[in-house]
Design a protein around this motif. Structure first.
Motif, PDB file in Angstrom:
ATOM      1  N   TYR A 151       0.849  -1.192   0.000  1.00 39.00           N
ATOM      2  CA  TYR A 151       0.000   0.000   0.000  1.00 39.00           C
ATOM      3  C   TYR A 151       0.887   1.246   0.000  1.00 39.00           C
ATOM      4  O   TYR A 151       2.059   1.195   0.409  1.00 39.00           O
ATOM      5  CB  TYR A 151      -0.937   0.005   1.221  1.00 39.00           C
ATOM      6  CG  TYR A 151      -0.225   0.272   2.532  1.00 39.00           C
ATOM      7  CD1 TYR A 151      -0.258   1.547   3.126  1.00 39.00           C
ATOM      8  CD2 TYR A 151       0.477  -0.732   3.197  1.00 39.00           C
ATOM      9  CE1 TYR A 151       0.393   1.796   4.321  1.00 39.00           C
ATOM     10  CE2 TYR A 151       1.134  -0.484   4.392  1.00 39.00           C
ATOM     11  CZ  TYR A 151       1.086   0.789   4.954  1.00 39.00           C
ATOM     12  OH  TYR A 151       1.742   1.042   6.142  1.00 39.00           O
ATOM     13  N   GLU A 258      -3.679   5.597   7.463  1.00 38.06           N
ATOM     14  CA  GLU A 258      -3.564   5.198   6.062  1.00 38.06           C
ATOM     15  C   GLU A 258      -3.835   3.701   5.886  1.00 38.06           C
ATOM     16  O   GLU A 258      -4.414   3.277   4.880  1.00 38.06           O
ATOM     17  CB  GLU A 258      -2.159   5.520   5.534  1.00 38.06           C
ATOM     18  CG  GLU A 258      -1.831   7.002   5.511  1.00 38.06           C
ATOM     19  CD  GLU A 258      -0.383   7.263   5.134  1.00 38.06           C
ATOM     20  OE1 GLU A 258      -0.091   8.379   4.662  1.00 38.06           O
ATOM     21  OE2 GLU A 258       0.461   6.343   5.303  1.00 38.06           O
ATOM     22  N   LYS A 261      -7.616   3.114   6.233  1.00 30.57           N
ATOM     23  CA  LYS A 261      -8.283   3.587   5.017  1.00 30.57           C
ATOM     24  C   LYS A 261      -8.092   2.603   3.872  1.00 30.57           C
ATOM     25  O   LYS A 261      -9.036   2.296   3.122  1.00 30.57           O
ATOM     26  CB  LYS A 261      -7.733   4.963   4.636  1.00 30.57           C
ATOM     27  CG  LYS A 261      -8.393   5.586   3.412  1.00 30.57           C
ATOM     28  CD  LYS A 261      -7.806   6.965   3.134  1.00 30.57           C
ATOM     29  CE  LYS A 261      -8.443   7.586   1.884  1.00 30.57           C
ATOM     30  NZ  LYS A 261      -7.868   8.935   1.597  1.00 30.57           N
ATOM     31  N   PHE A 262      -6.869   2.078   3.717  1.00 29.52           N
ATOM     32  CA  PHE A 262      -6.585   1.129   2.642  1.00 29.52           C
ATOM     33  C   PHE A 262      -7.390  -0.156   2.827  1.00 29.52           C
ATOM     34  O   PHE A 262      -7.961  -0.694   1.864  1.00 29.52           O
ATOM     35  CB  PHE A 262      -5.088   0.809   2.612  1.00 29.52           C
ATOM     36  CG  PHE A 262      -4.710  -0.218   1.581  1.00 29.52           C
ATOM     37  CD1 PHE A 262      -4.389   0.163   0.288  1.00 29.52           C
ATOM     38  CD2 PHE A 262      -4.683  -1.578   1.894  1.00 29.52           C
ATOM     39  CE1 PHE A 262      -4.050  -0.786  -0.672  1.00 29.52           C
ATOM     40  CE2 PHE A 262      -4.348  -2.530   0.938  1.00 29.52           C
ATOM     41  CZ  PHE A 262      -4.032  -2.125  -0.344  1.00 29.52           C
ATOM     42  N   ASP A 264     -10.197  -0.628   4.536  1.00 30.04           N
ATOM     43  CA  ASP A 264     -11.627  -0.374   4.319  1.00 30.04           C
ATOM     44  C   ASP A 264     -11.966  -0.224   2.837  1.00 30.04           C
ATOM     45  O   ASP A 264     -13.063  -0.577   2.403  1.00 30.04           O
ATOM     46  CB  ASP A 264     -12.060   0.880   5.075  1.00 30.04           C
ATOM     47  CG  ASP A 264     -12.286   0.609   6.559  1.00 30.04           C
ATOM     48  OD1 ASP A 264     -12.379  -0.573   6.944  1.00 30.04           O
ATOM     49  OD2 ASP A 264     -12.370   1.584   7.331  1.00 30.04           O
ATOM     50  N   LYS A 265     -11.015   0.290   2.058  1.00 27.46           N
ATOM     51  CA  LYS A 265     -11.252   0.492   0.631  1.00 27.46           C
ATOM     52  C   LYS A 265     -11.151  -0.810  -0.158  1.00 27.46           C
ATOM     53  O   LYS A 265     -11.889  -1.019  -1.142  1.00 27.46           O
ATOM     54  CB  LYS A 265     -10.259   1.519   0.074  1.00 27.46           C
ATOM     55  CG  LYS A 265     -10.441   1.801  -1.418  1.00 27.46           C
ATOM     56  CD  LYS A 265      -9.427   2.831  -1.896  1.00 27.46           C
ATOM     57  CE  LYS A 265      -9.586   3.087  -3.411  1.00 27.46           C
ATOM     58  NZ  LYS A 265      -8.579   4.082  -3.882  1.00 27.46           N
ATOM     59  N   ASN A 266     -10.272  -1.694   0.254  1.00 27.45           N
ATOM     60  CA  ASN A 266      -9.959  -2.869  -0.552  1.00 27.45           C
ATOM     61  C   ASN A 266     -10.523  -4.182  -0.014  1.00 27.45           C
ATOM     62  O   ASN A 266     -10.416  -5.221  -0.681  1.00 27.45           O
ATOM     63  CB  ASN A 266      -8.440  -2.999  -0.688  1.00 27.45           C
ATOM     64  CG  ASN A 266      -7.834  -1.905  -1.541  1.00 27.45           C
ATOM     65  OD1 ASN A 266      -7.830  -1.995  -2.763  1.00 27.45           O
ATOM     66  ND2 ASN A 266      -7.334  -0.851  -0.893  1.00 27.45           N
ATOM     67  N   ARG A 268     -13.910  -6.131   2.310  1.00 28.05           N
ATOM     68  CA  ARG A 268     -15.288  -5.976   2.785  1.00 28.05           C
ATOM     69  C   ARG A 268     -15.271  -5.933   4.303  1.00 28.05           C
ATOM     70  O   ARG A 268     -15.372  -6.960   4.983  1.00 28.05           O
ATOM     71  CB  ARG A 268     -16.163  -7.118   2.270  1.00 28.05           C
ATOM     72  CG  ARG A 268     -16.340  -7.123   0.757  1.00 28.05           C
ATOM     73  CD  ARG A 268     -17.460  -8.063   0.320  1.00 28.05           C
ATOM     74  NE  ARG A 268     -17.344  -9.377   0.941  1.00 28.05           N
ATOM     75  CZ  ARG A 268     -16.570 -10.359   0.480  1.00 28.05           C
ATOM     76  NH1 ARG A 268     -15.820 -10.156  -0.608  1.00 28.05           N
ATOM     77  NH2 ARG A 268     -16.531 -11.515   1.083  1.00 28.05           N
ATOM     78  N   LYS A 271     -17.222  -0.940   8.462  1.00 26.63           N
ATOM     79  CA  LYS A 271     -16.543   0.364   8.523  1.00 26.63           C
ATOM     80  C   LYS A 271     -17.095   1.222   9.645  1.00 26.63           C
ATOM     81  O   LYS A 271     -17.692   2.267   9.429  1.00 26.63           O
ATOM     82  CB  LYS A 271     -16.675   1.081   7.184  1.00 26.63           C
ATOM     83  CG  LYS A 271     -16.082   0.305   6.017  1.00 26.63           C
ATOM     84  CD  LYS A 271     -16.282   1.030   4.701  1.00 26.63           C
ATOM     85  CE  LYS A 271     -15.752   0.216   3.535  1.00 26.63           C
ATOM     86  NZ  LYS A 271     -15.912   0.906   2.232  1.00 26.63           N
TER      87      LYS A 271
END
Length: 284
Positions: A151, A258, A261-262, A264-266, A268, A271
């Motif tokens: 990341y 960071e 965030k990574f 949660d974005k990538n 399931r 959140k």
């Protein structure tokens, strides 16, 4: 004719076995040998050695004014230069580590391929099964997936690597999962928990028994100056060390969002605060 053929085959097998033994130097030494009563025999072949010792976390602790260290015992030399020691009492169920000391030089067990790295030290390991130690084993249960993920960390100015465990069925379930962020101690890295801590085996077994909910486990590298574990970054095969820049001075803590965030974005994830937990060891 048949008798002659059988004799020829027997001779060929014998020659092959002798050649293999000559190739590798000697017949294999069994070490460690775990007996039915959970005593353990350790062996080390060293015909020219003067003294062979064993140190391990199952031996009585050495104590002095400054520190505690694993105990040390002497092996007894037997036939063909094979040194041997058997624990006087059965060992309790656990994952144990050990090394040999041959004429003052610390060495790994050449008969045991199972090793773990703790910072710059390699030690052999074995498991005495039963009770909680069965959680450390690979058992016939559904298995999760372990990934090494890179990341971007603008705060640290690096592309960085972390280890992520996803539970069995994650790829096909479509569900969202809680996340445990698991932090290593000083000198560790993103390999520490998955290898020393046997995270995947423990989670697979706990989840299969219904003792833990299926979860994602994120094991980041807590060293702010590192891209990844030694040998896994652009720096190449640098020696592992505990003396790293930016250790426990706040940079990693500031950059930690960071990672969240990574993930949660990538992945399931759930959140929300209720879907996240954090735990660690020592520095973590």
């Amino acid at each position: 004719m048949k008798r002659l053929t059988a004799l020829t085959v027997a001779l060929l097998i014998g020659v092959t076995m002798f050649a293999q033994q000559a190739l590798w130097g000697t017949a294999p030494v069994v070490s460690p040998e775990i007996h039915d009563n959970n005593t353990v025999t350790f062996r080390f072949k060293a015909p020219k050695a003067v003294r062979v010792q064993l140190t391990g976390d199952f031996l009585p602790v050495q104590k002095n004014a400054k520190f505690e260290a694993p105990g040390i015992v002497d092996l007894k030399e037997g036939q063909e230069g094979v040194w041997e020691y058997t624990t006087p009492e059965p060992l309790k169920p656990e994952l144990y580590s050990y090394s040999f000391i041959v004429d003052g030089l610390r060495m790994n067990d050449p008969a045991n391929v199972y090793l773990i790295r703790d910072v710059s030290t390699l030690t052999n390991v074995f498991i005495i099964g039963g009770d909680r130690a069965d959680f450390y084993k690979v058992n016939p249960v559904p298995h999760g997936t372990v990934s090494r993920i890179w990341y971007d960390s603008p705060a640290l100015g690096l592309e960085r690597r972390m280890t992520v465990y996803t539970p069995a069925g994650y790829e096909t379930s479509g569900k969202r999962y809680p996340v445990l962020y698991l932090l290593h101690g000083m000198g560790g890295d993103e390999e520490a928990w998955i290898s020393l801590g046997r995270t995947a085996q423990i989670l697979d077994n706990l989840i299969a028994q219904g003792k833990a909910k299926p979860m994602i486990v994120v094991m980041p590298n807590g060293n702010a100056s590192q891209e990844a574990a030694p040998g896994e970054s652009s720096r190449g095969m640098v020696p592992p060390t505990m003396q790293l820049p930016k250790t426990m001075e706040g940079s990693y803590e500031q950059a930690f969002p960071e990672i969240v965030k990574f993930i949660d974005k990538n992945y399931r994830t759930i959140k929300s605060k209720s879907g996240r937990a954090i735990a660690g060891l020592s520095m973590g």
